[in-house]
Enzyme design. Structure first.
Site, PDB file in Angstrom:
ATOM      1  N   SER A 216     -95.801 -12.774  34.607  1.00  0.00           N
ATOM      2  CA  SER A 216     -96.832 -13.600  35.246  1.00  0.00           C
ATOM      3  C   SER A 216     -96.983 -14.957  34.575  1.00  0.00           C
ATOM      4  CB  SER A 216     -98.167 -12.863  35.279  1.00  0.00           C
ATOM      5  OG  SER A 216     -98.530 -12.405  33.992  1.00  0.00           O
TER       6      SER A 216
ATOM      7  N   HIS B 127    -101.590 -16.919  31.593  1.00  0.00           N
ATOM      8  CA  HIS B 127    -101.487 -17.467  32.939  1.00  0.00           C
ATOM      9  C   HIS B 127    -101.737 -18.977  32.941  1.00  0.00           C
ATOM     10  CE1 HIS B 127    -102.462 -13.310  34.920  1.00  0.00           C
ATOM     11  NE2 HIS B 127    -101.344 -13.324  34.234  1.00  0.00           N
TER      12      HIS B 127
END
Length: 224
Positions: free
Chosen positions: A124, A176
């Site tokens: 991610s 992220h």
């Protein structure tokens, strides 16, 4: 035969290759004791600050290919496929791979600096970097109707994912955010010849800012 090879090389073979490698690693982790087993994660190269501080810098890269459980890998690989094939087609194979890896490293550096107690893994960080690269396209080629529409879509997706992450236990938000920022800058660094020229000033600034962010994150993590 040559035409088939050219057609395959024109396709998203980097994206497919990344997905295959990730699933192979997941299979090896499963056989080794389970992808959610902390010791297995560490053995396979998860982001684990004490070992990074001991000199295992490669742990900024290897976590990109590790996942914790089937739902984790399935969600990330489906997302990677749909965003990856678009970014790979727009930037080209090797520029796309550079964005993916730089974003993953940047995200893991952010996790290293601001989430020091967590054992982190997952693609991610790199996937958010691909979202960041699309935001860069929106800033640079807003007049393109397709880019404009897709940028709006991905911007909404980013906001929703970040908001969801705030309320999800175990989500590495710093990873992220770090990946998103480095992906945005990486888009300027590698350029987009298929769409047009990026000004030299923007590209040089992106290189400088990226280097400063990465060095800053590393030294902040070291001094904690």
């Amino acid at each position: 035969m040559q035409q088939q090879l050219k057609r395959w090389l024109a396709g998203p073979y980097i994206t497919i290759g990344l997905i295959i490698v990730t699933f192979l690693v997941y299979g090896a982790m499963t056989l080794a004791g389970g992808s959610q087993n902390a010791q297995v994660l560490v053995n396979f190269g998860a982001k684990y600050n004490p070992l990074i501080l001991a000199g295992q810098w490669w742990r900024f890269i290897t976590p990109i290919f590790l996942h914790m459980g089937f739902e984790h890998i399935l969600f990330n690989m489906v997302t990677l496929y749909f965003i990856g094939i678009q970014i790979e087609a727009i930037f080209g194979h090797w520029r796309y791979l550079a964005i993916f890896l730089l974003s993953g490293i940047g995200g893991n550096l952010a996790s290293f600096a601001f989430n020091p107690n967590a054992i982190s893994a997952g693609a991610s960080t790199a996937i958010f970097g691909l979202f960041g690269a699309f935001l860069m396209l929106g800033e640079s080629f807003w007049e393109n109707p397709y880019i404009r529409q897709m940028t709006k879509t991905f911007l909404l997706f980013i906001v929703l994912n970040l908001a969801f992450g705030l309320f999800s236990v175990g989500t590495d938000m710093w990873g992220h955010i770090g990946g998103l920022i480095i992906g945005f800058l990486s888009g300027y660094i590698v350029g987009v010849p298929k769409l047009g020229q990026i000004s030299s000033v923007k590209r040089i600034l992106a290189v400088i800012v990226t280097i400063l962010i990465m060095i800053g994150l590393y030294y902040y993590g070291v001094t904690l």
